[in-house]
Design an enzyme around this catalytic site. Sequence first.
Site, PDB file in Angstrom:
ATOM      1  CG  HIS A 194      -1.876  -0.993   1.262  1.00  0.00           C
ATOM      2  ND1 HIS A 194      -3.018  -1.048   0.356  1.00  0.00           N
ATOM      3  CD2 HIS A 194      -2.044  -2.164   1.832  1.00  0.00           C
ATOM      4  CE1 HIS A 194      -3.810  -1.911   0.493  1.00  0.00           C
ATOM      5  NE2 HIS A 194      -3.308  -2.813   1.431  1.00  0.00           N
ATOM      6  NE  ARG A 301     -11.003   1.035  -5.832  1.00  0.00           N
ATOM      7  CZ  ARG A 301      -9.989   1.372  -6.464  1.00  0.00           C
ATOM      8  NH1 ARG A 301      -9.505   2.445  -6.577  1.00  0.00           N
ATOM      9  NH2 ARG A 301      -9.389   0.489  -6.825  1.00  0.00           N
ATOM     10  NE  ARG A 337     -15.880  -1.115  -6.325  1.00  0.00           N
ATOM     11  CZ  ARG A 337     -14.658  -1.449  -6.023  1.00  0.00           C
ATOM     12  NH1 ARG A 337     -13.884  -2.215  -7.005  1.00  0.00           N
ATOM     13  NH2 ARG A 337     -14.180  -1.020  -5.067  1.00  0.00           N
ATOM     14  CD  GLU A 437     -13.554  -7.338  -7.906  1.00  0.00           C
ATOM     15  OE1 GLU A 437     -12.523  -6.859  -7.989  1.00  0.00           O
ATOM     16  OE2 GLU A 437     -14.781  -6.893  -7.580  1.00  0.00           O
ATOM     17  CG  ASN A 460      -5.947  -3.495  -8.187  1.00  0.00           C
ATOM     18  OD1 ASN A 460      -5.197  -3.513  -9.166  1.00  0.00           O
ATOM     19  ND2 ASN A 460      -6.683  -2.632  -7.806  1.00  0.00           N
ATOM     20  CG  ASP A 461     -10.067  -7.894  -5.328  1.00  0.00           C
ATOM     21  OD1 ASP A 461      -9.105  -8.255  -4.433  1.00  0.00           O
ATOM     22  OD2 ASP A 461     -10.733  -6.776  -5.322  1.00  0.00           O
ATOM     23  NE  ARG A 471      -6.018  -5.477  -3.385  1.00  0.00           N
ATOM     24  CZ  ARG A 471      -7.155  -4.821  -3.874  1.00  0.00           C
ATOM     25  NH1 ARG A 471      -7.975  -5.523  -4.327  1.00  0.00           N
ATOM     26  NH2 ARG A 471      -7.226  -3.436  -4.331  1.00  0.00           N
ATOM     27  CB  CYS A 508     -10.895  -0.260 -13.268  1.00  0.00           C
ATOM     28  SG  CYS A 508     -11.950  -1.552 -12.449  1.00  0.00           S
TER      29      CYS A 508
HETATM   30  C1  PEP Z   1      -9.502  -4.468  -8.572  1.00  0.00           C
HETATM   31  O1  PEP Z   1      -9.824  -5.349  -7.648  1.00  0.00           O
HETATM   32  O2  PEP Z   1      -8.826  -4.303  -9.513  1.00  0.00           O
HETATM   33  C2  PEP Z   1     -10.292  -3.177  -8.268  1.00  0.00           C
HETATM   34  C3  PEP Z   1     -10.360  -2.220  -9.293  1.00  0.00           C
HETATM   35  O3  PEP Z   1     -11.035  -2.903  -7.346  1.00  0.00           O
HETATM   36  P1  PEP Z   1     -10.303  -2.787  -5.892  1.00  0.00           P
HETATM   37  O4  PEP Z   1      -9.007  -2.328  -5.812  1.00  0.00           O
HETATM   38  O5  PEP Z   1     -11.241  -1.660  -4.961  1.00  0.00           O
HETATM   39  O6  PEP Z   1     -10.740  -4.078  -5.036  1.00  0.00           O
HETATM   40 MG    MG Z   2     -11.512  -5.417  -6.564  1.00  0.00          MG
END
Ligand code: PEP
Ligand code: MG
Length: 584
Positions: A194, A301, A337, A437, A460-461, A471, A508
């Site tokens: 992070h 978000r 979202r 995801e 990301n997920d 992650r 995204c």
């Molecule tokens: C993702 O998971 O790639 C995403 C964009 O959502 P978040 O990072 O909010 O989980």
């Molecule tokens: Mg996500």
Amino acid sequence: MRQILAGTVASRGMALGRARLVQPSRYAVDNRPLAEDEIGSELERLHSALDTARLELRELRGKLHGALAREVNEFIDAHSLLLDDPELLRGLDDLVKIGHYRPGAALKKQRDKLAAVFEAMDDPYLRSRKEDIDQVIARVISALQRQTSAEERKLAARVGEILIADSIAPADMAHQAGNGLLGVVGSSGSAYSHSAILARSLGLPMLVGTRDALSSIHDDDLLLLDAEHGEAIVHPTAQDLARYRAWQRESVAEGRRLATLANAPTRTRDGRDIHLLANAESTTDVALARARGADGVGLYRTEFLFLRRKSLPSEDEQFIAYRDLVIGMGGLPVTIRTLDLGADKADASGLALRGEDNPALGVRGVRLSLRYPAVFTTQIRAILRAACYGPVRVLVPMVTQPDELIAVRTLFKLARTELEREHVDLPEKLPLGAMIEVPAAALNVRALLDHADFLAIGTNDLAQYVLAADRGNDALDNIYNPLQPALLRLIAYVITSGRRAGRPVSLCGEIGGDTRFTALLLALGLTEFSMHPSQLLLVRDRLAGLDRSALRKAAISLTRAATHEDVETLLAHMDPGFGPVASG
Ligand code: PEP
Ligand code: MG
């Protein structure tokens, strides 16, 4: 004497400054016992330092905006809770009153005691929370020192420093960045943490994994942080400084050149138009997205409305936030979202289930929303009302199977009927999309496409679930790599399936805004990129230099690659701008 320490680049850039070492577990404290008549005033001093620490955290929260505010706020919440922890406070009071400890020594003793408790925990996540204890206690000790020492006060006010630490909490980084921090050298840590993401977003150069930093660098050493080449140079020479000045001149010129791209179209070298969307969660993000010429918001978000408070936000409160977002984008499409809360996020409202063994695999995102239809309907009504002010799309997070989308659509229909009865203005249409995801959603995307008007790939997920690698876990950097062929195959499959069904597909996750992956994503067929607004111009610039049709021809070899190293080699051939992925 000049010395070079090697590290991994977590955030690019260069900085010249004085070193400031943070070694939280080695507090220098006065261990002499208090005299009886000092106890009252020392206790007061301790409490005032605790108040200062609380105030600093509150002020910090007020200053934070942007896509990462949510993550930083989680740390602030955790730290604020610790500062109010009755057991910690009682322990401190007892140590001063009964044990005759000075406040600094009492803080250190409590720190050692709590750290030992956390260290003994089986759960690696809880074990890692020891860092929070260190950071909170360090904050109070620093407030305590500022009360007495003019020297400390002077130090706290000085600017031009590069922090050398084992690790740094995102909240502290955000705070210090606002107070003149120039860069960070971490002796451990990962480019995917992070803090690393935050450093990139703040434009702070950062190295991680600079092994000997804490033992080789001393307070006030002059340091040239070269996070272009992965080096921290202690006592730089005139030649080093000349290199730094050349870099400064180049980066100013580069900034000016990029600024001219704000109103330029987003087009590849061979003339293919690309949609650039922004990930946004605050008015600052929206303003930046507009200023940089985003084609819309690809991911808004909504969790942040729920995270910073103890009660749930009302329909009106949500409506105003969504409406302002829609108005702010001035007629460009906005993708809202629905709530993506789960036990993995500090949720003060108490909505998320507690005590799940695997929160990331638990009741999160749409799973949680569908468990609380009344709470979800409040959000749905707010979105429907806001959608009268401009084009809105709704994105559903953590979708696994079609019945979830069907259930969400039903709730939207019911809310519509209700609002119609109340004579509220409603939008004619409201496209409903699925985030891809969860691996099952990617593999079964054709079934989802029967119910989704568009798709957004959350890499990301998706990466963490496909690779079974948390992650946020720095220890898994060698696995959590966006170039893993398994992930690329899924991304390519989702994009192709969406195109065949005539539905837009955006991406995204973090890689959408990382120019090292732009050529790769073009090759896989992506035409809609959504990213933190600070990345928009960089990606637009990158796209202008890439030939999409040539890259598309490489898609097959990329998805057929056996290892992420193979993908890396292929990319290095295809894209001269491609740099090693582990180096930020
Ligand atoms: C993702 O998971 O790639 C995403 C964009 O959502 P978040 O990072 O909010 O989980
Ligand atoms: Mg996500």
